[in-house]
Design an enzyme around this catalytic site. Structure first.
Site, PDB file in Angstrom:
ATOM      1  N   CYS A  69       0.832  -1.203   0.000  1.00 40.72           N
ATOM      2  CA  CYS A  69       0.000   0.000   0.000  1.00 40.72           C
ATOM      3  C   CYS A  69       0.870   1.259   0.000  1.00 40.72           C
ATOM      4  CB  CYS A  69      -0.997  -0.032   1.156  1.00 40.72           C
ATOM      5  SG  CYS A  69      -2.363   1.137   0.936  1.00 40.72           S
ATOM      6  N   HIS A  89      -3.596  -5.077  -0.022  1.00 42.27           N
ATOM      7  CA  HIS A  89      -3.129  -5.579   1.270  1.00 42.27           C
ATOM      8  C   HIS A  89      -3.227  -7.105   1.327  1.00 42.27           C
ATOM      9  CE1 HIS A  89      -2.569  -1.934   3.797  1.00 42.27           C
ATOM     10  NE2 HIS A  89      -3.408  -1.391   2.924  1.00 42.27           N
ATOM     11  N   GLU A  91      -1.597  -9.145   3.154  1.00 44.57           N
ATOM     12  CA  GLU A  91      -1.409  -9.687   4.505  1.00 44.57           C
ATOM     13  C   GLU A  91      -2.730  -9.957   5.205  1.00 44.57           C
ATOM     14  OE1 GLU A  91      -2.074  -5.351   5.303  1.00 44.57           O
ATOM     15  OE2 GLU A  91      -1.098  -6.536   3.723  1.00 44.57           O
TER      16      GLU A  91
END
Length: 230
Positions: free
Chosen positions: A109, A205, A207
């Site tokens: 990001c 994102h 993760e």
């Protein structure tokens, strides 16, 4: 010297006042991929930065607020642009310290934006339609993965779905970076540097949905990153 069998990953976090802040998703994804994430405190002290560069096996630039447009030759044009000058100064100083080491870097990001600006690119200061309100596990944005790129080799796919939590994106791509994936409306979603051992950055994102049942790329990205740090 790193005494653990897991590569040590220094993670540049967000902050609020005097507190460093980082979603546990980053730490969890690094751990599942075989690494040990460590939150870095902000500093511009060259001795401390040199210790970071020497101690850690790789570095992750996390999400957060916007870079100051002055850093890419513009003035602030939108009220939505939120700047943290201390974070800007830290991350650019950190990159000055770690970039010559050739140690692996993963950007997420804000991280993709920081790397692009550091390497000579620019950003769209504001854009609409890329800030979802649903959970980050909901992947509602379709992206096309370009053939012959690092991401294509990692995931073996030509398209995937990602989440989207940003109002800025790469405009002019830095000269050393190669676009790996784009959104359906033409914005850059992934870049890498083919001349480094590992430098990959995503606008989304991964993760957040790492190791979820429908994950078809996050595990591959984090595993490749951690393995490159060994």
């Amino acid at each position: 010297m790193n005494q653990t069998s897991r590569p040590l990953i220094g993670i540049a976090p967000s902050r609020k006042d005097i507190y460093m802040r980082l979603s546990k998703h980053y730490l969890d994804a690094v751990w599942r991929a075989g690494g040990l994430g460590v939150i870095l405190s902000y500093t511009e002290d060259k001795e401390k930065l040199a210790e970071y560069a020497a101690t850690f096996d790789g570095f992750l630039l996390s999400g957060g607020v916007d870079l100051d447009p002055v850093l890419y030759g513009e003035v602030k044009q939108f009220d939505s642009v939120e700047i943290d000058a201390e974070r800007d100064a830290f991350e650019l100083a950190l990159l000055d310290a770690i970039y010559p080491t050739e140690k692996p870097i993963l950007g997420i990001c804000r991280g993709i934006q920081t790397l692009n600006v550091y390497l000579g690119g620019t950003l769209h200061q504001h854009m609409e339609g890329h800030s979802q309100t649903e959970s980050g596990r909901i992947r509602g944005q379709h992206v096309t993965i370009l053939p012959g790129t690092m991401l294509s080799a990692l995931v073996g796919k030509t398209e995937t779905m990602v989440n989207t939590f940003h109002h800025q994106a790469i405009k002019d791509v830095a000269p050393s970076l190669v676009v790996n994936a784009v959104s359906d409306d033409g914005f850059v979603e992934v870049v890498h540097d083919p001349n480094r051992r590992f430098l990959l950055a995503t606008q989304f994102h991964p993760e957040i949905y790492h190791a979820e049942p429908d994950d078809d790329h996050s595990m591959a990205i984090f595993t490749a990153f951690v393995n490159a740090c060994r």
